[in-house]
Scaffold this motif. Structure first.
Motif, PDB file in Angstrom:
ATOM      1  N   ALA A  47       0.828  -1.211   0.000  1.00 38.70           N
ATOM      2  CA  ALA A  47       0.000   0.000   0.000  1.00 38.70           C
ATOM      3  C   ALA A  47       0.860   1.258   0.000  1.00 38.70           C
ATOM      4  CB  ALA A  47      -0.918  -0.002   1.224  1.00 38.70           C
ATOM      5  N   PHE A  48       1.976   1.210   0.729  1.00 34.79           N
ATOM      6  CA  PHE A  48       2.899   2.336   0.788  1.00 34.79           C
ATOM      7  C   PHE A  48       3.442   2.651  -0.605  1.00 34.79           C
ATOM      8  CE2 PHE A  48       7.367   3.795   1.486  1.00 34.79           C
ATOM      9  CZ  PHE A  48       7.074   5.000   2.129  1.00 34.79           C
ATOM     10  N   GLY A  49       3.872   1.605  -1.317  1.00 37.14           N
ATOM     11  CA  GLY A  49       4.358   1.792  -2.684  1.00 37.14           C
ATOM     12  C   GLY A  49       3.260   2.306  -3.598  1.00 37.14           C
ATOM     13  N   GLY A  50       2.037   1.784  -3.409  1.00 37.80           N
ATOM     14  CA  GLY A  50       0.911   2.264  -4.208  1.00 37.80           C
ATOM     15  C   GLY A  50       0.617   3.735  -3.951  1.00 37.80           C
ATOM     16  N   GLY A  51       0.751   4.159  -2.686  1.00 36.14           N
ATOM     17  CA  GLY A  51       0.532   5.564  -2.347  1.00 36.14           C
ATOM     18  C   GLY A  51       1.545   6.473  -3.004  1.00 36.14           C
ATOM     19  N   ILE A  52       2.798   6.038  -3.042  1.00 32.08           N
ATOM     20  CA  ILE A  52       3.846   6.841  -3.678  1.00 32.08           C
ATOM     21  C   ILE A  52       3.618   6.921  -5.190  1.00 32.08           C
ATOM     22  CG2 ILE A  52       6.308   6.952  -4.221  1.00 32.08           C
ATOM     23  CD1 ILE A  52       6.940   5.957  -1.494  1.00 32.08           C
ATOM     24  N   ILE A  53       3.250   5.782  -5.802  1.00 35.33           N
ATOM     25  CA  ILE A  53       2.969   5.788  -7.234  1.00 35.33           C
ATOM     26  C   ILE A  53       1.796   6.714  -7.538  1.00 35.33           C
ATOM     27  CG2 ILE A  53       2.239   4.386  -9.200  1.00 35.33           C
ATOM     28  CD1 ILE A  53       3.624   2.009  -7.880  1.00 35.33           C
ATOM     29  N   LEU A  54       0.749   6.647  -6.697  1.00 35.29           N
ATOM     30  CA  LEU A  54      -0.419   7.505  -6.897  1.00 35.29           C
ATOM     31  C   LEU A  54      -0.053   8.979  -6.760  1.00 35.29           C
ATOM     32  CD1 LEU A  54      -3.464   7.616  -7.410  1.00 35.29           C
ATOM     33  CD2 LEU A  54      -3.810   7.450  -4.929  1.00 35.29           C
ATOM     34  N   SER A  55       0.850   9.288  -5.824  1.00 32.71           N
ATOM     35  CA  SER A  55       1.271  10.679  -5.656  1.00 32.71           C
ATOM     36  C   SER A  55       2.044  11.155  -6.880  1.00 32.71           C
ATOM     37  CB  SER A  55       2.126  10.829  -4.390  1.00 32.71           C
ATOM     38  OG  SER A  55       3.407  10.245  -4.547  1.00 32.71           O
ATOM     39  N   ALA A  56       2.874  10.289  -7.444  1.00 30.08           N
ATOM     40  CA  ALA A  56       3.613  10.655  -8.656  1.00 30.08           C
ATOM     41  C   ALA A  56       2.646  10.914  -9.808  1.00 30.08           C
ATOM     42  CB  ALA A  56       4.587   9.540  -9.026  1.00 30.08           C
ATOM     43  N   GLY A 226       2.614   6.869   2.007  1.00 30.32           N
ATOM     44  CA  GLY A 226       3.256   6.941   0.704  1.00 30.32           C
ATOM     45  C   GLY A 226       2.868   8.189  -0.060  1.00 30.32           C
ATOM     46  N   PHE A 227       1.567   8.515  -0.039  1.00 31.32           N
ATOM     47  CA  PHE A 227       1.103   9.718  -0.740  1.00 31.32           C
ATOM     48  C   PHE A 227       1.662  10.974  -0.077  1.00 31.32           C
ATOM     49  CE2 PHE A 227      -1.722  12.921  -2.411  1.00 31.32           C
ATOM     50  CZ  PHE A 227      -2.013  12.464  -3.693  1.00 31.32           C
ATOM     51  N   LEU A 228       1.780  10.953   1.259  1.00 27.31           N
ATOM     52  CA  LEU A 228       2.346  12.094   1.977  1.00 27.31           C
ATOM     53  C   LEU A 228       3.786  12.355   1.542  1.00 27.31           C
ATOM     54  CD1 LEU A 228       2.181  14.278   4.168  1.00 27.31           C
ATOM     55  CD2 LEU A 228       2.843  12.529   5.842  1.00 27.31           C
ATOM     56  N   ILE A 229       4.541  11.281   1.336  1.00 27.67           N
ATOM     57  CA  ILE A 229       5.925  11.447   0.863  1.00 27.67           C
ATOM     58  C   ILE A 229       5.928  12.151  -0.496  1.00 27.67           C
ATOM     59  CG2 ILE A 229       7.910  10.170  -0.062  1.00 27.67           C
ATOM     60  CD1 ILE A 229       7.596   8.214   2.219  1.00 27.67           C
ATOM     61  N   GLY A 230       4.949  11.793  -1.330  1.00 24.92           N
ATOM     62  CA  GLY A 230       4.828  12.462  -2.617  1.00 24.92           C
ATOM     63  C   GLY A 230       4.519  13.941  -2.467  1.00 24.92           C
ATOM     64  N   ILE A 231       3.642  14.282  -1.523  1.00 26.38           N
ATOM     65  CA  ILE A 231       3.307  15.689  -1.259  1.00 26.38           C
ATOM     66  C   ILE A 231       4.541  16.452  -0.813  1.00 26.38           C
ATOM     67  CG2 ILE A 231       1.992  17.250   0.226  1.00 26.38           C
ATOM     68  CD1 ILE A 231      -0.235  15.162   0.266  1.00 26.38           C
ATOM     69  N   VAL A 232       5.289  15.852   0.112  1.00 24.28           N
ATOM     70  CA  VAL A 232       6.507  16.492   0.619  1.00 24.28           C
ATOM     71  C   VAL A 232       7.514  16.697  -0.513  1.00 24.28           C
ATOM     72  CG1 VAL A 232       8.500  16.209   2.142  1.00 24.28           C
ATOM     73  CG2 VAL A 232       6.219  15.646   2.974  1.00 24.28           C
ATOM     74  N   GLY A 233       7.692  15.645  -1.340  1.00 26.37           N
ATOM     75  CA  GLY A 233       8.622  15.750  -2.461  1.00 26.37           C
ATOM     76  C   GLY A 233       8.230  16.840  -3.431  1.00 26.37           C
ATOM     77  N   GLU A 234       6.930  16.901  -3.765  1.00 25.25           N
ATOM     78  CA  GLU A 234       6.447  17.928  -4.691  1.00 25.25           C
ATOM     79  C   GLU A 234       6.608  19.329  -4.100  1.00 25.25           C
ATOM     80  OE1 GLU A 234       4.655  19.652  -8.087  1.00 25.25           O
ATOM     81  OE2 GLU A 234       5.707  17.786  -7.682  1.00 25.25           O
ATOM     82  N   LYS A 235       6.393  19.452  -2.777  1.00 19.91           N
ATOM     83  CA  LYS A 235       6.554  20.745  -2.118  1.00 19.91           C
ATOM     84  C   LYS A 235       8.016  21.199  -2.186  1.00 19.91           C
ATOM     85  CE  LYS A 235       5.249  24.258   0.438  1.00 19.91           C
ATOM     86  NZ  LYS A 235       4.362  25.309  -0.122  1.00 19.91           N
ATOM     87  N   LEU A 236       8.923  20.253  -1.963  1.00 16.86           N
ATOM     88  CA  LEU A 236      10.360  20.595  -2.027  1.00 16.86           C
ATOM     89  C   LEU A 236      10.770  20.975  -3.438  1.00 16.86           C
ATOM     90  CD1 LEU A 236      11.864  17.811   0.271  1.00 16.86           C
ATOM     91  CD2 LEU A 236      11.679  20.256   0.781  1.00 16.86           C
ATOM     92  N   ILE A 237      10.257  20.228  -4.414  1.00 12.47           N
ATOM     93  CA  ILE A 237      10.607  20.505  -5.802  1.00 12.47           C
ATOM     94  C   ILE A 237      10.058  21.861  -6.227  1.00 12.47           C
ATOM     95  CG2 ILE A 237      10.204  19.795  -8.204  1.00 12.47           C
ATOM     96  CD1 ILE A 237      10.217  16.904  -7.152  1.00 12.47           C
ATOM     97  N   GLY A 238       8.864  22.168  -5.737  1.00 10.87           N
ATOM     98  CA  GLY A 238       8.222  23.415  -6.150  1.00 10.87           C
ATOM     99  C   GLY A 238       8.675  24.627  -5.366  1.00 10.87           C
TER     100      GLY A 238
END
Length: 239
Positions: A47-56, A226-238
């Protein structure tokens, strides 16, 4: 350090986590074979991996893909990606294969690596942060991909070799993006939308159902992390 060296270095580091995830999965399966929480942890990681993929998908691939394309090609490319992986999934199912997580990882990793190369040409800082983000995504995805390969009948050594070879695809993708697509934003956007259609299909057909565990609530929470990690990553990138 020149630009090409940086691209090879950072795309290589983000890609090597594909192999590291497989190593961690091998250790987990061998060392915790009789651990009472093994199944729950395994479903949590799925599920964690699925959350990260969904965030991407939601934060990077679809938004970037929509930037450069009009409505009609956007719809066509998304549906083409969806239908391509529907038929591919059906074909693999008839063959007895179970490599959905591996397919999802490749659909996510390769277009992002290509985007990484294109971005490095104009914004090194954002490219560096994107490389870190991709590397974090690859760990849980390859962890699950290794188990998919084992379930499909591959031996442990062969599975790790496959993941090791795939870890270098990020370098190839990044160099393609740098040399050929930095001035072709519509092609890059189309690739991202095609990948998005395939990823979304795989999430709801294979990954999300396999993460479900009766009377256990922790695995589903893994998708949120997993999705939260995506949010954090996108925030850092942006930022």
């Amino acid at each position: 350090m020149n630009e090409i060296t940086k691209i090879i270095l950072f795309s290589g580091l983000s890609g090597i986590t594909v192999f590291l995830g497989g190593i961690l999965a091998k250790i987990f399966l061998s060392k915790f074979e009789n651990y009472s929480y093994k199944i729950e942890i395994n479903h949590f990681i799925t599920a964690f991996g699925g959350g990260i993929i969904l965030s991407a998908l939601a934060l990077v691939l679809v938004p970037k893909g929509m930037e450069e394309l009009s409505l009609f090609p956007m719809v066509i490319l998304f549906l083409l990606g969806s239908s391509t992986f529907l038929f591919l999934d059906r074909y693999l199912s008839k063959k007895g294969g179970k490599v959905s997580q591996l397919l999802a990882m490749l659909m996510d990793f390769v277009p992002e690596a290509i985007a990484l190369g294109a971005i490095f040409a104009t914004d090194t800082q954002t490219g560096t942060l994107l490389a870190v983000f991709i590397g974090l995504q690859n760990l849980p995805e390859s962890f699950n991909s290794y188990q998919d390969l084992i379930k499909s009948g591959f031996e442990s050594k062969k599975s790790l070799i496959i993941l090791l070879l795939l870890s270098f695809s990020g370098i190839v993708g990044a160099l393609i993006g740098y040399y050929f697509l930095q001035d072709q934003p519509q092609v890059t956007s189309g690739l991202m939308l095609f990948a998005s259609g395939g990823i979304l299909y795989l999430i709801f057909e294979d990954i999300a159902p396999s993460a479900k565990l009766e009377h256990k609530w922790l695995p589903a929470f893994g998708a949120n992390i997993g999705f939260l990690i995506g949010i954090v990553g996108e925030k850092l990138i942006g930022s």
